[in-house]
Design a protein around this motif. Sequence first.
Motif, PDB file in Angstrom:
ATOM      1  N   LYS A 523       0.839  -1.154  -0.014  1.00  0.00           N
ATOM      2  CA  LYS A 523      -0.086  -0.163   0.052  1.00  0.00           C
ATOM      3  C   LYS A 523       0.819   1.285   0.216  1.00  0.00           C
ATOM      4  O   LYS A 523       0.622   2.413  -0.555  1.00  0.00           O
ATOM      5  N   ASP A 524       1.844   1.192   0.686  1.00  0.00           N
ATOM      6  CA  ASP A 524       2.738   2.346   1.012  1.00  0.00           C
ATOM      7  C   ASP A 524       3.583   2.572  -0.255  1.00  0.00           C
ATOM      8  O   ASP A 524       3.906   3.593  -0.902  1.00  0.00           O
ATOM      9  N   GLY A 555      -5.544   1.011  -2.716  1.00  0.00           N
ATOM     10  CA  GLY A 555      -5.395   2.442  -3.174  1.00  0.00           C
ATOM     11  C   GLY A 555      -4.998   2.318  -4.709  1.00  0.00           C
ATOM     12  O   GLY A 555      -4.680   3.598  -5.125  1.00  0.00           O
ATOM     13  N   MET A 556      -5.264   1.211  -5.282  1.00  0.00           N
ATOM     14  CA  MET A 556      -4.940   1.240  -6.862  1.00  0.00           C
ATOM     15  C   MET A 556      -6.076   1.787  -7.501  1.00  0.00           C
ATOM     16  O   MET A 556      -5.805   2.538  -8.787  1.00  0.00           O
ATOM     17  N   ALA A 557      -7.336   1.362  -7.005  1.00  0.00           N
ATOM     18  CA  ALA A 557      -8.603   1.958  -7.978  1.00  0.00           C
ATOM     19  C   ALA A 557      -9.400   2.182  -6.527  1.00  0.00           C
ATOM     20  O   ALA A 557      -9.329   2.184  -5.370  1.00  0.00           O
ATOM     21  N   GLU A 558     -10.433   3.265  -7.302  1.00  0.00           N
ATOM     22  CA  GLU A 558     -11.340   3.886  -6.444  1.00  0.00           C
ATOM     23  C   GLU A 558     -12.754   3.258  -6.259  1.00  0.00           C
ATOM     24  O   GLU A 558     -13.419   3.553  -5.327  1.00  0.00           O
ATOM     25  N   ASP A 649      11.928 -11.619  -5.252  1.00  0.00           N
ATOM     26  CA  ASP A 649      11.164 -11.996  -4.063  1.00  0.00           C
ATOM     27  C   ASP A 649       9.785 -11.783  -4.600  1.00  0.00           C
ATOM     28  O   ASP A 649       8.771 -11.867  -3.833  1.00  0.00           O
ATOM     29  N   ASP A 650       9.473 -11.594  -5.900  1.00  0.00           N
ATOM     30  CA  ASP A 650       8.080 -11.500  -6.643  1.00  0.00           C
ATOM     31  C   ASP A 650       7.277 -10.299  -5.748  1.00  0.00           C
ATOM     32  O   ASP A 650       5.982 -10.274  -5.793  1.00  0.00           O
ATOM     33  N   ASN A 651       7.885  -9.387  -5.359  1.00  0.00           N
ATOM     34  CA  ASN A 651       7.303  -8.314  -4.550  1.00  0.00           C
ATOM     35  C   ASN A 651       6.970  -7.028  -5.540  1.00  0.00           C
ATOM     36  O   ASN A 651       8.067  -6.471  -5.864  1.00  0.00           O
ATOM     37  N   PHE A 652       5.909  -6.438  -5.429  1.00  0.00           N
ATOM     38  CA  PHE A 652       5.600  -5.119  -6.109  1.00  0.00           C
ATOM     39  C   PHE A 652       6.489  -3.904  -5.540  1.00  0.00           C
ATOM     40  O   PHE A 652       7.084  -3.372  -6.293  1.00  0.00           O
ATOM     41  N   THR A 653       6.843  -4.177  -4.442  1.00  0.00           N
ATOM     42  CA  THR A 653       7.489  -2.937  -3.821  1.00  0.00           C
ATOM     43  C   THR A 653       8.945  -2.865  -4.220  1.00  0.00           C
ATOM     44  O   THR A 653       9.598  -2.090  -4.417  1.00  0.00           O
ATOM     45  N   THR A 654       9.438  -4.164  -4.660  1.00  0.00           N
ATOM     46  CA  THR A 654      10.891  -4.197  -5.564  1.00  0.00           C
ATOM     47  C   THR A 654      10.640  -3.552  -6.675  1.00  0.00           C
ATOM     48  O   THR A 654      11.762  -2.716  -7.256  1.00  0.00           O
ATOM     49  N   ILE A 655       9.736  -3.588  -7.284  1.00  0.00           N
ATOM     50  CA  ILE A 655       9.490  -2.905  -8.748  1.00  0.00           C
ATOM     51  C   ILE A 655       9.899  -1.317  -8.490  1.00  0.00           C
ATOM     52  O   ILE A 655      10.454  -0.644  -9.127  1.00  0.00           O
ATOM     53  N   VAL A 656       9.116  -0.680  -7.645  1.00  0.00           N
ATOM     54  CA  VAL A 656       9.171   0.663  -7.067  1.00  0.00           C
ATOM     55  C   VAL A 656      10.689   0.922  -6.739  1.00  0.00           C
ATOM     56  O   VAL A 656      11.105   2.037  -7.000  1.00  0.00           O
ATOM     57  N   ALA A 657      10.923   0.250  -5.834  1.00  0.00           N
ATOM     58  CA  ALA A 657      12.660   0.325  -5.427  1.00  0.00           C
ATOM     59  C   ALA A 657      13.248   0.243  -6.405  1.00  0.00           C
ATOM     60  O   ALA A 657      14.350   1.131  -6.587  1.00  0.00           O
ATOM     61  N   ALA A 658      13.201  -0.635  -7.507  1.00  0.00           N
ATOM     62  CA  ALA A 658      13.955  -0.492  -8.670  1.00  0.00           C
ATOM     63  C   ALA A 658      13.745   0.740  -9.419  1.00  0.00           C
ATOM     64  O   ALA A 658      14.815   1.132 -10.127  1.00  0.00           O
ATOM     65  N   ILE A 659      12.674   1.118  -9.716  1.00  0.00           N
ATOM     66  CA  ILE A 659      12.568   2.482 -10.448  1.00  0.00           C
ATOM     67  C   ILE A 659      13.228   3.368  -9.642  1.00  0.00           C
ATOM     68  O   ILE A 659      13.923   4.303 -10.537  1.00  0.00           O
ATOM     69  N   ARG A 660      13.075   3.500  -8.397  1.00  0.00           N
ATOM     70  CA  ARG A 660      13.907   4.743  -7.648  1.00  0.00           C
ATOM     71  C   ARG A 660      15.447   4.434  -8.062  1.00  0.00           C
ATOM     72  O   ARG A 660      16.061   5.454  -8.543  1.00  0.00           O
ATOM     73  N   GLU A 661      15.994   3.269  -8.042  1.00  0.00           N
ATOM     74  CA  GLU A 661      17.290   3.030  -8.188  1.00  0.00           C
ATOM     75  C   GLU A 661      17.860   3.490  -9.466  1.00  0.00           C
ATOM     76  O   GLU A 661      18.831   4.028  -9.792  1.00  0.00           O
ATOM     77  N   GLY A 662      16.853   2.960 -10.550  1.00  0.00           N
ATOM     78  CA  GLY A 662      16.998   3.240 -11.923  1.00  0.00           C
ATOM     79  C   GLY A 662      17.178   4.829 -12.180  1.00  0.00           C
ATOM     80  O   GLY A 662      18.054   5.297 -12.656  1.00  0.00           O
ATOM     81  N   ARG A 663      16.177   5.383 -11.558  1.00  0.00           N
ATOM     82  CA  ARG A 663      16.132   6.918 -11.524  1.00  0.00           C
ATOM     83  C   ARG A 663      17.413   7.550 -10.908  1.00  0.00           C
ATOM     84  O   ARG A 663      18.160   8.550 -11.646  1.00  0.00           O
TER      85      ARG A 663
END
Length: 885
Positions: A523-524, A555-558, A649-663
């Motif tokens: 969620k975070d 919190g992905m959809a309303e 780890d098959d975790n969505f959070t890792t995708i966001v962390a990878a985008i941060r690292e990529g940026r």
Amino acid sequence: MNWFSQNAEQVLQELNVDPKQGLSDAEIQSRLEKYGENKLKGKKKKSLAALFFAQLKDMLIYVLLGAAVITLLIGEYADAIIILLVVLLNAVIGVFQEFKAEKAIEALQKMTTPRALVRRGGDVVEIDSKNIVPGDIVVLDAGRYIPADLRLTESANLQIEESALTGESVPSEKNAARLFEDPKTPLGDLANMAFMSTLVTYGRAEGVVVGTGMNTEIGKIAKGLDETQTDLTPLQKRLAGLGKTLGYLAIGICVLIFIIALIQRRDLFEMFLTAISLAVAAIPEGLPAIVAIVLALGVTRMSKINAIVKRLPAVETLGSVNIICSDKTGTLTQNKMTVLHLYTHRKFLDVPSEGTATAAESTQKKLIQTMVLCNDATLDDGEGTGDPTEIALVVLGNKYHFPKRELEAAHERVAERPFDSDRKLMSTVNKEGDHYRVHTKGAFDSILKIATHALVNGEKVPLTDDLKADFLRAAEEMSDQALRVLGAAYKDSDEVVEPDQMENDLTILGLVGMIDPPRLEVKDAIRQAKEAGITPVMITGDHQHTAAAIAMQLGMAESLDQSISGSQLDAMSDDELKQKINHYRVFSRVSPEHKVKIVNAFRSHGNIVSMTGDGVNDAPSLKNADIGVAMGITGTDVSKGASDMILTDDNFTTIVAAIREGRNIYNNIKKSVVFLLSCNLGEIVAILASVLFFWPMPLLPTQILWINLITDTFPAIALGVDPGDKDVMKKKPRDAKESFFAGGAAFRAIIGGLLIGILTLVAFYFGLSEHGYQLWSGSIPEDVLTYAETMAFVVLAVSQLFYSLSMRSATHSILHVGLFSNKYLIGAIILGIVLQFAVISIPILAGAFHVQMLTLRDWIIVIAFALVPLVINELIKRFTRSANN
């Protein structure tokens, strides 16, 4: 040996292995020593000597070596030695950087080694395919690459795509029971064999390893194959182009200097050295190596946060991602399925969370039995292997006293039709006394399409519209509670049913509702993604209500309006979907073909799309997306092969962390490049101004070489591993078409270069004026010139070192970023100043570089001059921030 002409028992006997137990640890070790690792040999790696000489294959190096020869011929031995030492040092640093980058990439390649399921010591375990030995019993299922050459011992509806070996793209039907007497039978016809690097597309099987590594069929045609070929990233290509442009610019300036020298009647040899100085100043020699090492170190750092980047261009693309299409199960949820409810006609049964229970009536018992028998998962001592949904059903069986082993012993499986993501069903045929029973489980809407009857109070009755509505109402109630709903059906037969006849005329038994709770941290991560201008989208095979309920929790959809099902997608034209695509946040009941359609629709609006996948059929959507992300735990070898990145780890959070690292990696490369260009421009400004205005030269070629090697390189690498901007995820994604010098980078490089160049000339002028001379004075004594050159030399070096601090952020001050938050940069600055002090203080070095010792007063003046570019740049940032606020 022609294994295909022997039956399975003979092959197993020949290889001395029990198919139910597999090899022992001692036997595995013995065979590993005898046969070696199971991998193809690539081209020989370059030796350190080869890497060293490769660093010398550069036009600039040839120019420097030519200069060294000329300086030797005219007796300038100190200059010649310094030039040669700089060439040597530059090559050593280049070798170190290339070696370090190669090691980082090697480590990542090891992490992406294909895995294989083998039976060893009676247990099925997953191992790296390189550790497989002849005699290993390999378990195959859809989506796995064949890890070695196998003689199949068991097979069920097995199909293998063998284009890697035979060129035939249509999958081959396999049958372990067949034999082939003709030793010249073509590979493509050997139905009882499976070959290394081919792919299971359907069914399941077991086989015994008969060949590994270079002793496999693919090994025979892979002599000299190098599988580690790496391409330059778009950024590296752009920078290589920039390097060439700067090279041509340097040649042009050198020609200009010679013309000016002839007009001014200067000493031609002195101007030759000056031209070399300018060439050295214009070309940032360390740029390609620094970019390569920053990328490699960044990718290694990403692997530590569970994101393995397989292709370097993905690092750049990550910074531009603005749509994340994510699977639900395991990625957004915990992948710990638990059955909560059973439903048979008008009867809900709550499943206890702990302990055991008794099913109330016969239909419920049949429902549980079907769910357990139509299942490939195993559960031993609380540890499950297989799909989490299937493991949850085996646990359900245990709770109601229907353990899988006992059921399978009493109801032997004789045929099956494996799960398929298009059908969304799986069926098995099991013995039921003196006849046979088909057990089918899967998506309830798929079962409704093929069922003709329902079991109501133990009686088989026609499936009326009212009964359908009743079951659908129950399914919807469960879905609204964010439960995943699976249906079960059966039919009896007097004989074994063929696969294509299994899924028709079925009788519905009922439903199970299970939950896979959302991951607590997701969620975070979704909130962070939204703040970063990224839209998270759920794509799942689950029921629409289940998917929407989870999406709203996270919190992905309303609302439910933001969800759409696969059948609704089918009813839309491509143009209609493109128009409406930005409205949807949840795509449910989708097939792999739908995923490709969704990706293309998002991309048609100029979005940069990341797509997750784990199945065989996900490969097209992973390839179509800008960033294909495969699941490391549940993902098939096919999905991992088609992806740009793997989540361990098959975790969505890792995708966001990878985008941060990529940026941050992209931004760090940008900092390094802009810093190097600023420094080199500063040197050009100082030298070119001196030539144009007929002033004495403030810097010698050897001094510039020293600065480019020491002062530039270490801070540039330190900037490349900068911790990064804390607010990087509060900014919008970078436009993929954006110029590398967008966002004021070119302005910063020019301003920095002008300031450094001007301050170097000011320091040189100050050195002359201290002794009563001006830039335009004639016959300046040697000692005065040496003092002025020393002041210019030290100011140039130290101003570049200080200026690197300002490069850490384009908008924030060094105090806001944290003066000591990049310890590597502070270390590089201290090292640079210490080395600069050593050069002018140690007599032998001072003589070689034509410099002299400075007094304390001189050092104070030098530091004051050197701080000016840093201070001015910080003031510019402050005024820019004020203007924007």
